[in-house]
Write a protein that holds these residues in place. Structure first.
Motif, PDB file in Angstrom:
ATOM      1  N   ARG A 157       0.830  -1.214   0.000  1.00 44.34           N
ATOM      2  CA  ARG A 157       0.000   0.000   0.000  1.00 44.34           C
ATOM      3  C   ARG A 157       0.858   1.253   0.000  1.00 44.34           C
ATOM      4  O   ARG A 157       0.507   2.253  -0.636  1.00 44.34           O
ATOM      5  CB  ARG A 157      -0.932  -0.007   1.211  1.00 44.34           C
ATOM      6  CG  ARG A 157      -2.070  -1.008   1.082  1.00 44.34           C
ATOM      7  CD  ARG A 157      -3.264  -0.571   1.902  1.00 44.34           C
ATOM      8  NE  ARG A 157      -2.989  -0.627   3.333  1.00 44.34           N
ATOM      9  CZ  ARG A 157      -3.699   0.014   4.252  1.00 44.34           C
ATOM     10  NH1 ARG A 157      -4.719   0.794   3.884  1.00 44.34           N
ATOM     11  NH2 ARG A 157      -3.407  -0.101   5.552  1.00 44.34           N
ATOM     12  N   ASN A 165       0.478   3.788  -3.158  1.00 41.04           N
ATOM     13  CA  ASN A 165       0.073   5.179  -2.963  1.00 41.04           C
ATOM     14  C   ASN A 165       1.125   6.139  -3.492  1.00 41.04           C
ATOM     15  O   ASN A 165       0.795   7.213  -4.022  1.00 41.04           O
ATOM     16  CB  ASN A 165      -0.187   5.448  -1.482  1.00 41.04           C
ATOM     17  CG  ASN A 165      -1.430   4.742  -0.976  1.00 41.04           C
ATOM     18  OD1 ASN A 165      -2.225   4.230  -1.759  1.00 41.04           O
ATOM     19  ND2 ASN A 165      -1.604   4.682   0.346  1.00 41.04           N
ATOM     20  N   SER A 198      -0.120   8.918   2.493  1.00 43.51           N
ATOM     21  CA  SER A 198      -0.517   8.290   3.747  1.00 43.51           C
ATOM     22  C   SER A 198      -0.907   6.841   3.517  1.00 43.51           C
ATOM     23  O   SER A 198      -1.347   6.471   2.429  1.00 43.51           O
ATOM     24  CB  SER A 198      -1.695   9.036   4.392  1.00 43.51           C
ATOM     25  OG  SER A 198      -1.334  10.367   4.721  1.00 43.51           O
ATOM     26  N   VAL A 199      -0.768   6.051   4.571  1.00 47.83           N
ATOM     27  CA  VAL A 199      -1.313   4.701   4.616  1.00 47.83           C
ATOM     28  C   VAL A 199      -2.317   4.691   5.756  1.00 47.83           C
ATOM     29  O   VAL A 199      -1.958   4.886   6.920  1.00 47.83           O
ATOM     30  CB  VAL A 199      -0.214   3.645   4.851  1.00 47.83           C
ATOM     31  CG1 VAL A 199      -0.833   2.256   4.976  1.00 47.83           C
ATOM     32  CG2 VAL A 199       0.804   3.671   3.724  1.00 47.83           C
ATOM     33  N   LYS A 200      -3.593   4.503   5.407  1.00 53.07           N
ATOM     34  CA  LYS A 200      -4.640   4.574   6.423  1.00 53.07           C
ATOM     35  C   LYS A 200      -4.795   3.245   7.155  1.00 53.07           C
ATOM     36  O   LYS A 200      -4.692   2.186   6.546  1.00 53.07           O
ATOM     37  CB  LYS A 200      -5.971   4.957   5.766  1.00 53.07           C
ATOM     38  CG  LYS A 200      -5.986   6.335   5.132  1.00 53.07           C
ATOM     39  CD  LYS A 200      -7.346   6.614   4.517  1.00 53.07           C
ATOM     40  CE  LYS A 200      -7.391   7.992   3.873  1.00 53.07           C
ATOM     41  NZ  LYS A 200      -8.712   8.257   3.256  1.00 53.07           N
ATOM     42  N   GLU A 201      -5.050   3.368   8.461  1.00 57.00           N
ATOM     43  CA  GLU A 201      -5.330   2.217   9.318  1.00 57.00           C
ATOM     44  C   GLU A 201      -4.368   1.054   9.042  1.00 57.00           C
ATOM     45  O   GLU A 201      -4.768  -0.037   8.640  1.00 57.00           O
ATOM     46  CB  GLU A 201      -6.780   1.753   9.138  1.00 57.00           C
ATOM     47  CG  GLU A 201      -7.789   2.825   9.501  1.00 57.00           C
ATOM     48  CD  GLU A 201      -9.232   2.358   9.308  1.00 57.00           C
ATOM     49  OE1 GLU A 201      -9.404   1.267   8.732  1.00 57.00           O
ATOM     50  OE2 GLU A 201     -10.149   3.075   9.736  1.00 57.00           O
ATOM     51  N   ARG A 260       2.809  -1.204   9.946  1.00 56.10           N
ATOM     52  CA  ARG A 260       3.377  -0.159  10.817  1.00 56.10           C
ATOM     53  C   ARG A 260       4.824  -0.471  11.166  1.00 56.10           C
ATOM     54  O   ARG A 260       5.700   0.393  11.083  1.00 56.10           O
ATOM     55  CB  ARG A 260       2.509  -0.073  12.085  1.00 56.10           C
ATOM     56  CG  ARG A 260       2.912   0.999  13.065  1.00 56.10           C
ATOM     57  CD  ARG A 260       1.866   1.083  14.180  1.00 56.10           C
ATOM     58  NE  ARG A 260       1.613  -0.230  14.789  1.00 56.10           N
ATOM     59  CZ  ARG A 260       2.400  -0.743  15.746  1.00 56.10           C
ATOM     60  NH1 ARG A 260       3.462  -0.086  16.172  1.00 56.10           N
ATOM     61  NH2 ARG A 260       2.095  -1.925  16.265  1.00 56.10           N
ATOM     62  N   GLN A 285      -4.163   5.516  13.291  1.00 54.55           N
ATOM     63  CA  GLN A 285      -5.095   5.592  12.170  1.00 54.55           C
ATOM     64  C   GLN A 285      -4.434   5.908  10.837  1.00 54.55           C
ATOM     65  O   GLN A 285      -4.977   5.596   9.774  1.00 54.55           O
ATOM     66  CB  GLN A 285      -6.165   6.662  12.455  1.00 54.55           C
ATOM     67  CG  GLN A 285      -7.069   6.323  13.619  1.00 54.55           C
ATOM     68  CD  GLN A 285      -7.841   5.038  13.360  1.00 54.55           C
ATOM     69  OE1 GLN A 285      -8.568   4.910  12.387  1.00 54.55           O
ATOM     70  NE2 GLN A 285      -7.666   4.055  14.256  1.00 54.55           N
ATOM     71  N   ARG A 286      -3.247   6.461  10.849  1.00 59.79           N
ATOM     72  CA  ARG A 286      -2.635   6.896   9.585  1.00 59.79           C
ATOM     73  C   ARG A 286      -1.127   7.051   9.763  1.00 59.79           C
ATOM     74  O   ARG A 286      -0.669   7.578  10.782  1.00 59.79           O
ATOM     75  CB  ARG A 286      -3.244   8.234   9.153  1.00 59.79           C
ATOM     76  CG  ARG A 286      -2.763   8.752   7.805  1.00 59.79           C
ATOM     77  CD  ARG A 286      -3.282  10.179   7.603  1.00 59.79           C
ATOM     78  NE  ARG A 286      -4.738  10.234   7.668  1.00 59.79           N
ATOM     79  CZ  ARG A 286      -5.538  10.135   6.632  1.00 59.79           C
ATOM     80  NH1 ARG A 286      -5.007   9.951   5.419  1.00 59.79           N
ATOM     81  NH2 ARG A 286      -6.845  10.213   6.779  1.00 59.79           N
ATOM     82  N   THR A 310       1.825   8.949   7.773  1.00 63.22           N
ATOM     83  CA  THR A 310       2.061   9.938   6.725  1.00 63.22           C
ATOM     84  C   THR A 310       3.553  10.132   6.525  1.00 63.22           C
ATOM     85  O   THR A 310       4.309  10.237   7.505  1.00 63.22           O
ATOM     86  CB  THR A 310       1.408  11.282   7.089  1.00 63.22           C
ATOM     87  OG1 THR A 310       0.003  11.085   7.272  1.00 63.22           O
ATOM     88  CG2 THR A 310       1.640  12.309   5.996  1.00 63.22           C
TER      89      THR A 310
END
Length: 445
Positions: free
Chosen positions: A17, A21, A38-41, A47, A64-65, A67
């Motif tokens: 992801r 992105n 950003s990579v959301k959730e 992570r 949650q994100r 960035t």
């Protein structure tokens, strides 16, 4: 982190992801590394891996994100594998698109195409051509054509110019010959080709009809433009039209002696020329009228030609033979806008005279019309009787030829001077059932 990952180390699921992105952002902004993504959730694995690549403390679980600036990501990727971010993305997923540049190039191409369309002499002289070009620009056709096959637009313009230049030509051109003349490929205007679709769309605007959806509608449009896709499919239906000429002339005379309807093809008319010496020949639009004349009058009916809707090239060939032999055509058709447009065309092209096509005839038909038929489409003038178009517009109703056939049959029962003296009226009977066929014929506005 040291540069010991290798490219494969950055292609795992945890990075998918992030780099997807990054690709989207760089394609969208033209390769600008000054933006962020950003990579959301993110999952725990994402992570952990992303922070491992970027350096610094890992964020807490449940964030949650994540960035990151593209410039920072570029630097870390370069430090890890020796390739910049763009090089890595192209190595693993193909060349990045530069969408701003593509949009600019597309806009330039579109403007160039519009200039080419407007440079044609047709743009100044033909309203239908201007309408066609505006329609293409509004619905995105022009953009799609340029993306798929830019040269086809130029070819379409040349085809339309050639068609318009031949507008008054007596001899039609075969579709493969026209295609070869413009493109050097005799199949370039076949119905499944983009060029054919584009030209037919323009011809539909020219004739003020919907875009063709069937082979028959495509044929009618081509023939209305003086182009013949198939000289066997171009036909005209006649009744009691004797003619001179070996083969076809003999067949027509034989059919007339027995009062039998006869289908004539353009191929027959071309290979077996005829001469016609009939002083008055009536013309109708709908085969139901000719069928009724054959059923009720047989060989006692006056000579009759049926256009079967929009006149074919075969019809025009027969009409010219009648006029060349000193005969006069008398035309009747539907009292709707396409019908009066066809009538005007036949009258202008062949000097035909109106046959019960006045405002009074229309109003008489209204009085005898059982069901109201709304008048639709674009208004057409009726120069032989301007009051007709006014009456049609005022009442907003159409009168179809079949509903006034009684008067037409009565006219056809009175043969003009010089016609055969023997009138053998057949007993009146019901029209044939739907689907009945006639005998096949023998071998810029």
């Amino acid at each position: 982190m040291s540069a010991t990952y290798g490219i494969e180390g950055l292609t795992g699921d945890a990075y998918k992801r992030l780099f997807a992105n990054a690709r989207k952002a760089l394609e969208r902004n033209g390769g600008d590394l000054g933006r962020s993504i950003s990579v959301k959730e993110p999952s725990d694995e994402e992570r952990h891996r992303i922070h491992g690549l970027l350096g610094g403390a890992s964020s807490r679980p449940g964030v949650q994100r994540i960035t990151v600036s593209l410039g920072h990501l570029d630097a870390k990727v370069r430090a890890s594998i020796g390739l910049g971010l763009v090089e890595f993305l192209e190595h693993t997923g193909g060349v990045l698109r530069n969408r701003p540049a593509e949009r600019a190039a597309s806009a330039d191409a579109r403007e160039g195409a519009l200039r080419a369309v407007e440079a044609s002499p047709l743009h100044e002289s033909c309203a239908w051509y201007r309408d066609w070009s505006r329609t293409m620009g509004r619905d995105g056709t022009l953009t799609r054509l340029l993306a798929d096959s830019g040269p086809v637009l130029t070819q379409a313009i040349r085809v339309l110019e050639r068609i318009e230049a031949r507008r008054s030509a007596d001899t039609p051109v075969m579709l493969p010959d026209l295609a070869a003349e413009i493109t050097r490929n005799p199949k370039a205007l076949d119905h499944d080709k983009t060029l054919s679709m584009l030209v037919l769309r323009a011809l539909a605007v020219r004739e003020d009809v919907p875009r063709p959806g069937s082979a028959e509608e495509r044929r009618e449009l081509w023939e209305a433009a003086g182009v013949v896709p198939d000289d066997l499919a171009s036909r005209v239906l006649v009744l009691n039209l004797p003619a001179q000429g070996e083969g076809l002339g003999e067949w027509l005379s034989g059919a007339a002696r027995s009062g039998t309807p006869f289908q004539v093809t353009l191929h027959q008319l071309t290979t077996l020329p005829i001469m016609v010496s009939v002083p008055v020949v009536h013309v109708c639009e709908n085969p139901a009228v000719l069928r009724r004349a054959a059923a009720e009058l047989g060989d006692g009916a006056s000579a009759l030609i049926c256009t079967e809707g929009r006149p074919s090239t075969a019809f025009h060939r027969v009409a010219r033979a009648v006029v060349a032999g000193g005969g006069v055509l008398r035309y009747h058709g539907d009292f709707d806008w396409p019908g009066v447009a066809i009538a005007a065309s036949v009258m202008e092209r062949h000097g035909a005279r109106p046959w019960r096509m006045s405002a009074a005839d229309f109003l008489a038909g209204l009085r005898h019309e059982g069901d109201e038929v709304p008048l639709t489409g674009r208004r057409h003038d009726t120069p032989w009787d301007p009051a007709l178009a006014e009456a049609m517009e005022r009442h907003g109703r159409a009168v179809y030829e079949e509903s006034v056939a009684e008067n037409l049959i009565a006219d056809l029962a009175r043969k003009p001077p010089g016609a055969a003296s023997t009138v053998r009226r057949k007993p009146r009977r019901s029209p044939p059932e739907s689907g009945t066929t006639f005998p096949a014929s023998s071998p810029c506005a």
